[in-house]
Design a protein around this motif. Sequence first.
Motif, PDB file in Angstrom:
ATOM      1  N   LEU A   1      10.515 -17.407  36.810  1.00 42.29           N
ATOM      2  CA  LEU A   1      11.622 -17.006  35.765  1.00 42.29           C
ATOM      3  C   LEU A   1      11.406 -17.448  34.581  1.00 42.29           C
ATOM      4  O   LEU A   1      11.592 -17.102  33.390  1.00 42.29           O
TER       5      LEU A   1
ATOM      6  N   ASP B   1      20.722 -13.975  27.562  1.00 45.50           N
ATOM      7  CA  ASP B   1      20.989 -14.844  28.721  1.00 45.50           C
ATOM      8  C   ASP B   1      21.240 -16.196  28.140  1.00 45.50           C
ATOM      9  O   ASP B   1      21.965 -16.936  28.734  1.00 45.50           O
TER      10      ASP B   1
ATOM     11  N   ASP C   1      13.727  -6.642  36.489  1.00 46.70           N
ATOM     12  CA  ASP C   1      14.088  -7.386  35.650  1.00 46.70           C
ATOM     13  C   ASP C   1      15.505  -6.832  34.728  1.00 46.70           C
ATOM     14  O   ASP C   1      16.050  -5.962  35.298  1.00 46.70           O
ATOM     15  N   ASN C   2      15.793  -7.444  33.765  1.00 49.86           N
ATOM     16  CA  ASN C   2      17.030  -7.059  33.063  1.00 49.86           C
ATOM     17  C   ASN C   2      17.273  -6.049  32.192  1.00 49.86           C
ATOM     18  O   ASN C   2      18.054  -5.913  31.586  1.00 49.86           O
TER      19      ASN C   2
ATOM     20  N   THR D   1      17.431 -10.238  37.531  1.00 49.46           N
ATOM     21  CA  THR D   1      17.878 -10.960  36.516  1.00 49.46           C
ATOM     22  C   THR D   1      19.005  -9.948  35.574  1.00 49.46           C
ATOM     23  O   THR D   1      18.673  -8.707  35.653  1.00 49.46           O
TER      24      THR D   1
ATOM     25  N   LYS E   1      24.444 -18.053  37.592  1.00 52.10           N
ATOM     26  CA  LYS E   1      23.742 -18.704  36.307  1.00 52.10           C
ATOM     27  C   LYS E   1      23.302 -20.043  36.580  1.00 52.10           C
ATOM     28  O   LYS E   1      23.801 -20.884  37.126  1.00 52.10           O
TER      29      LYS E   1
ATOM     30  N   VAL F   1      19.593 -18.709  32.784  1.00 54.42           N
ATOM     31  CA  VAL F   1      19.249 -17.401  33.167  1.00 54.42           C
ATOM     32  C   VAL F   1      20.316 -16.692  34.062  1.00 54.42           C
ATOM     33  O   VAL F   1      20.815 -17.576  35.098  1.00 54.42           O
ATOM     34  N   HIS F   2      20.680 -15.565  34.122  1.00 54.15           N
ATOM     35  CA  HIS F   2      21.877 -14.890  34.986  1.00 54.15           C
ATOM     36  C   HIS F   2      20.858 -13.959  35.847  1.00 54.15           C
ATOM     37  O   HIS F   2      20.055 -13.413  35.431  1.00 54.15           O
ATOM     38  N   LEU F   3      21.563 -14.093  37.077  1.00 51.86           N
ATOM     39  CA  LEU F   3      20.740 -13.251  38.068  1.00 51.86           C
ATOM     40  C   LEU F   3      21.903 -12.744  39.038  1.00 51.86           C
ATOM     41  O   LEU F   3      22.954 -13.452  39.045  1.00 51.86           O
TER      42      LEU F   3
ATOM     43  N   TYR G   1      13.810 -14.235  43.930  1.00 56.10           N
ATOM     44  CA  TYR G   1      13.156 -13.252  42.640  1.00 56.10           C
ATOM     45  C   TYR G   1      11.647 -13.803  42.297  1.00 56.10           C
ATOM     46  O   TYR G   1      10.714 -13.303  42.028  1.00 56.10           O
TER      47      TYR G   1
END
Length: 465
Positions: free
Chosen positions: A21, A30, A308-309, A330, A369, A376-378, A413
């Motif tokens: 990450l 994020d 990923d985001n 993410t 979070k 980081v948000h997942l 992740y």
Amino acid sequence: MAKSLSVDKVLKLIFIPSGELSDIDLSSGDELDQPKSSDPSDDGLDYEVEHDATSDNEPTDTSSDEDSGNATPSTSKSAGTSKTKRSVYKWKKVLPEFRDTDFTGGDFQDPPMDLPTPMEYFKMFINQECIQYIADQTNLFAMQKDGKEIKASTDEIEQFIGILLMIGFFPCPSYRMYWSNDSRFSSVADVMSRNRFECLLRYVHFNDNSNVRGREDPNYDPLFKNRPLLDMLRVEMGKLEPEECQSIDEQIVAFKGRSSLKQYNKNKPHKWGFQVFTRAGSPGIMYDFEVYTGKSMKLEGNFKVYFDNWFTSVDLVRTLAERNIWAVATIRRDRMGGCQLASDKQLKDNGRGSFDYRSDRDSAITVVKWHDNKAVHLVSSFCGTEPVDTCRRWSACAKQKIDVNRPLIVKEYNHHMGGVDLADMLIELYRTNIRSRKWFMRLVFYCFDVAIVQTPYDTTTGRQS
């Protein structure tokens, strides 16, 4: 300014057949502090949010889109913005319900007693039928273009491909140097004359030009020139026994020439090129890929996917779960379906490794979070925070590595996300790089490079077997 993709468009890309990450770009929104007044964790109350699934089509955070570094294909607001059913999420600070996510793909077969040779591995993907097809189309194109009969045989096509790969292994400023008296390279020059190589390089072709369709035709294919080669390679890759956990990420095939398919991404090592969406396992074995033209890449079964985001949203994760595809990804703050978590300042005050989470009881989706160097948000549809373990991180204050709490979703992740990056790294080591006026040849070279790196990779020694 990059725009978000709708759930329907994302599903067309990844549905129906990297690294830690700390390595990902956290400047995509994020790390932004959320308003304290809107944080329900301050009073401990549960809350319900009605979320419009189509709102993800609209860019709501200019800074997060521009800083993300992911060049998203431009889409108009009127295209594909039909209203869908409004999603209601009830976010509560409770552990998600258990879900049966056991893999249904079966066990791997025992390896063969005698390992295939590198050539046999290569021909698992570029087989004799493909070689014969290239020879036939090359002879046909030479006759169509100049009325010449070059009589390219399958042996010559194999030698031609071998020379291209050898040029990638031992690069020179100009390919003519391999035949030059001052810099002669016998492994190339003794196989084929320079004039014959240039003849094949000029006429090599992969589809019948008499069948090409105009741009106004609804069945127009931007990849018509090399579609048969791409399809044959994907068919052979689809015969591999799939792993349970697979990552989906993008690759860039470097190209600066003229093409409507060319993309630009300022944060990539190769900023200009063709965008390829790839699905790969943790050891770097690729199972499917799709050159981005708006078409689909298929995946069927009880798999776990990691991405990923770039296109993650709560609606996408929920839709995949409804089709028994479990996801960990993410996610950007403005795509979390209205989920409110502790602010960055609160987590920073609690120390490195602190986290906050919420779960939706109906969909069993969990948003987490986690504060490491930054927040980081997942999001996940099958795992949450428990069990919490520790990981080693460098502390600038203590000048040594320290133990940092790590939720399960972060561990999942980090462990499974790097497959596509590993495959891309192996391709980059000996990428076939020869100048050509034909734009589609860059993707042809990519196909040959993919067939090379599909050789089983030993993660214990770091070498290909």
